[in-house]
Design a protein around this motif. Structure first.
Motif, PDB file in Angstrom:
ATOM      1  N   LEU A  56       0.869  -1.165   0.000  1.00 41.18           N
ATOM      2  CA  LEU A  56       0.000   0.000   0.000  1.00 41.18           C
ATOM      3  C   LEU A  56       0.913   1.224   0.000  1.00 41.18           C
ATOM      4  N   ILE A  57       0.857   1.987  -1.084  1.00 40.31           N
ATOM      5  CA  ILE A  57       1.707   3.167  -1.236  1.00 40.31           C
ATOM      6  C   ILE A  57       0.870   4.389  -0.861  1.00 40.31           C
ATOM      7  N   TYR A  58       1.256   5.048   0.233  1.00 38.91           N
ATOM      8  CA  TYR A  58       0.456   6.156   0.769  1.00 38.91           C
ATOM      9  C   TYR A  58       1.367   7.311   1.139  1.00 38.91           C
ATOM     10  N   ALA A  59       0.919   8.522   0.812  1.00 33.86           N
ATOM     11  CA  ALA A  59       1.644   9.728   1.216  1.00 33.86           C
ATOM     12  C   ALA A  59       0.751  10.498   2.178  1.00 33.86           C
ATOM     13  N   SER A  60       1.183  10.644   3.435  1.00 35.53           N
ATOM     14  CA  SER A  60       0.382  11.400   4.403  1.00 35.53           C
ATOM     15  C   SER A  60       0.409  12.884   4.080  1.00 35.53           C
ATOM     16  N   SER A  61       1.394  13.319   3.312  1.00 40.52           N
ATOM     17  CA  SER A  61       1.400  14.669   2.731  1.00 40.52           C
ATOM     18  C   SER A  61       2.192  14.619   1.435  1.00 40.52           C
ATOM     19  N   GLY A  62       1.848  15.534   0.510  1.00 40.40           N
ATOM     20  CA  GLY A  62       2.514  15.547  -0.787  1.00 40.40           C
ATOM     21  C   GLY A  62       1.769  14.714  -1.821  1.00 40.40           C
ATOM     22  N   MET A  63       2.330  14.672  -2.996  1.00 40.88           N
ATOM     23  CA  MET A  63       1.696  14.023  -4.149  1.00 40.88           C
ATOM     24  C   MET A  63       2.663  13.009  -4.749  1.00 40.88           C
ATOM     25  N   MET A  64       2.137  11.897  -5.231  1.00 40.83           N
ATOM     26  CA  MET A  64       2.950  10.878  -5.891  1.00 40.83           C
ATOM     27  C   MET A  64       2.389  10.598  -7.274  1.00 40.83           C
ATOM     28  N   ARG A  65       3.245  10.090  -8.144  1.00 44.29           N
ATOM     29  CA  ARG A  65       2.803   9.521  -9.412  1.00 44.29           C
ATOM     30  C   ARG A  65       3.232   8.058  -9.405  1.00 44.29           C
ATOM     31  N   VAL A  66       2.275   7.160  -9.517  1.00 40.72           N
ATOM     32  CA  VAL A  66       2.533   5.726  -9.443  1.00 40.72           C
ATOM     33  C   VAL A  66       2.224   5.105 -10.800  1.00 40.72           C
ATOM     34  N   ILE A  67       3.131   4.261 -11.277  1.00 37.16           N
ATOM     35  CA  ILE A  67       2.962   3.585 -12.556  1.00 37.16           C
ATOM     36  C   ILE A  67       2.929   2.082 -12.304  1.00 37.16           C
ATOM     37  N   CYS A  68       1.836   1.435 -12.730  1.00 35.25           N
ATOM     38  CA  CYS A  68       1.719  -0.022 -12.696  1.00 35.25           C
ATOM     39  C   CYS A  68       1.435  -0.479 -14.121  1.00 35.25           C
ATOM     40  N   SER A  69       2.294  -1.336 -14.642  1.00 30.92           N
ATOM     41  CA  SER A  69       2.200  -1.745 -16.049  1.00 30.92           C
ATOM     42  C   SER A  69       2.185  -0.479 -16.900  1.00 30.92           C
ATOM     43  N   ARG A  70       1.106  -0.237 -17.646  1.00 31.95           N
ATOM     44  CA  ARG A  70       1.022   0.973 -18.465  1.00 31.95           C
ATOM     45  C   ARG A  70      -0.045   1.929 -17.934  1.00 31.95           C
ATOM     46  N   ASP A  71      -0.421   1.758 -16.680  1.00 26.68           N
ATOM     47  CA  ASP A  71      -1.392   2.641 -16.054  1.00 26.68           C
ATOM     48  C   ASP A  71      -0.676   3.628 -15.142  1.00 26.68           C
ATOM     49  N   VAL A  72      -1.174   4.862 -15.119  1.00 26.07           N
ATOM     50  CA  VAL A  72      -0.554   5.932 -14.341  1.00 26.07           C
ATOM     51  C   VAL A  72      -1.599   6.528 -13.410  1.00 26.07           C
ATOM     52  N   TRP A  73      -1.199   6.798 -12.174  1.00 25.95           N
ATOM     53  CA  TRP A  73      -2.062   7.485 -11.234  1.00 25.95           C
ATOM     54  C   TRP A  73      -1.327   8.682 -10.631  1.00 25.95           C
ATOM     55  N   VAL A  74      -2.048   9.779 -10.447  1.00 24.89           N
ATOM     56  CA  VAL A  74      -1.577  10.861  -9.592  1.00 24.89           C
ATOM     57  C   VAL A  74      -2.313  10.700  -8.273  1.00 24.89           C
ATOM     58  N   VAL A  75      -1.576  10.590  -7.165  1.00 26.36           N
ATOM     59  CA  VAL A  75      -2.178  10.164  -5.906  1.00 26.36           C
ATOM     60  C   VAL A  75      -1.976  11.223  -4.824  1.00 26.36           C
ATOM     61  N   PRO A  76      -3.045  11.903  -4.406  1.00 25.84           N
ATOM     62  CA  PRO A  76      -2.966  12.867  -3.305  1.00 25.84           C
ATOM     63  C   PRO A  76      -3.133  12.173  -1.954  1.00 25.84           C
ATOM     64  N   PRO A  77      -3.033  12.910  -0.831  1.00 23.49           N
ATOM     65  CA  PRO A  77      -3.092  12.275   0.494  1.00 23.49           C
ATOM     66  C   PRO A  77      -4.432  11.650   0.859  1.00 23.49           C
ATOM     67  N   SER A  78      -5.480  11.906   0.103  1.00 26.48           N
ATOM     68  CA  SER A  78      -6.771  11.279   0.393  1.00 26.48           C
ATOM     69  C   SER A  78      -6.917   9.916  -0.277  1.00 26.48           C
ATOM     70  N   GLN A  79      -5.899   9.504  -1.029  1.00 29.46           N
ATOM     71  CA  GLN A  79      -5.906   8.201  -1.688  1.00 29.46           C
ATOM     72  C   GLN A  79      -4.583   7.469  -1.447  1.00 29.46           C
ATOM     73  N   ALA A  80      -4.629   6.166  -1.699  1.00 31.94           N
ATOM     74  CA  ALA A  80      -3.425   5.339  -1.661  1.00 31.94           C
ATOM     75  C   ALA A  80      -3.526   4.332  -2.797  1.00 31.94           C
ATOM     76  N   VAL A  81      -2.396   3.826  -3.242  1.00 30.95           N
ATOM     77  CA  VAL A  81      -2.384   2.816  -4.301  1.00 30.95           C
ATOM     78  C   VAL A  81      -2.074   1.451  -3.693  1.00 30.95           C
ATOM     79  N   TRP A  82      -2.922   0.484  -3.963  1.00 30.40           N
ATOM     80  CA  TRP A  82      -2.651  -0.895  -3.581  1.00 30.40           C
ATOM     81  C   TRP A  82      -1.996  -1.601  -4.764  1.00 30.40           C
TER      82      TRP A  82
END
Length: 278
Positions: A56-82
């Motif tokens: 579970l990739i989570y940022a309690s503050s700040g923004m992340m960009r997560v890439i899985c296969s060919r999918d991209v997410w911009v993830v703010p602190p209200s979300q996490a990537v599993w």
């Protein structure tokens, strides 16, 4: 998503994802990431990688960009990537980020998504993630701290997914359009104009977008605009400026799009994110 990988500053390799132990169903990792302090425009993960534990990739503050296969997410602190076990992924940090990752043993992933998924982080789930980091990785089976981890896993299993996936394509014609829109998301040209750039008719391009990304051209571009809007809201920018920079003819049209996609207005979303971060 196109980027100059060679110029990214790399984080050190993470070992927690490879430590298999059913008696430690959740292993945590806390890192403070700062591209500014490392004199980097953006920091990337160690490399495209896989590990046997889910993450579970989570940022309690700040923004992340997560890439899985060919999918991209911009993830703010209200979300996490599993990220499920053994799934290739990579993470990028465009600004200062308080990274709080949880690595879940394969014995404990039953009921969690089988593919990379963005999950809403409700207040209880956020507090459980932060508590897991405080507990660390030396708790005893069946003790109070172990039970906290079980509650955390239960909350993960019922967390709501969010529509923040931005799929890439393999067809070169579609990628010509995607690359141009990534550089200039406010470009409002229609399929006829994009078809000339892509080297395909508008009908062929429309069909390719659906077959390659699972989204219509309009749906894909709307998802891109949502990504860009989330990124800029996290930076504290004003809603009106974001709306017009992204090519919307009116503020109300931008707010309507945002509300339909995420269920709240952009101003409300920004306030919630600030309250979560603080």
């Amino acid at each position: 998503m196109p980027m100059n990988i060679a110029k990214l500053t790399r984080l050190p390799p993470v070992e927690q994802g490879f430590l298999l132990d059913a008696k430690l169903p959740v292993i945590s990792l806390a890192i403070e990431v700062s591209p500014l302090k490392m004199q980097a425009r953006e920091i990337g993960s160690a490399a495209v990688h896989v590990h046997p534990r889910g993450q579970l990739i989570y940022a309690s503050s700040g923004m992340m960009r997560v890439i899985c296969s060919r999918d991209v997410w911009v993830v703010p602190p209200s979300q996490a990537v599993w990220v499920p076990p053994n799934q290739e992924h990579e993470v990028y940090f465009p600004g200062d980020t308080a990274l709080r990752s949880l690595f879940v043993d394969p014995s404990a992933v039953t009921g969690l998504p089988l593919q990379c998924t963005v999950l809403k982080v409700a207040p209880l789930l956020r507090e459980l993630i932060l508590r897991a980091v405080q507990i660390g990785n030396s708790y005893a089976p069946d003790g109070a701290e172990w039970r906290v981890m079980q509650v955390l896993l239960d909350e993960l299993r019922i967390a709501e997914a969010t529509p923040l996936r931005l799929p890439m394509a393999r067809d070169e014609r579609v990628m010509r359009v995607i690359d141009a829109l990534l550089k200039s998301p406010g470009d409002n040209r229609g399929l006829d104009a994009w078809g000339k750039i892509a080297g395909a008719s508008s009908r062929t391009l429309a069909r390719l977008f659906v077959s390659e990304t699972g989204l219509t051209f309009g749906g894909w571009r709307k998802r891109l605009l949502l990504h860009k809007a989330l990124d800029r809201l996290d930076r504290g920018e004003q809603v009106t400026g974001i709306a017009f920079d992204l090519g919307y003819q009116s503020l109300s049209a931008f707010i309507e799009m945002f509300r339909k996609e995420l269920g709240v207005s952009p101003r409300r979303y920004a306030r919630v994110n600030r309250s979560i971060t603080n």
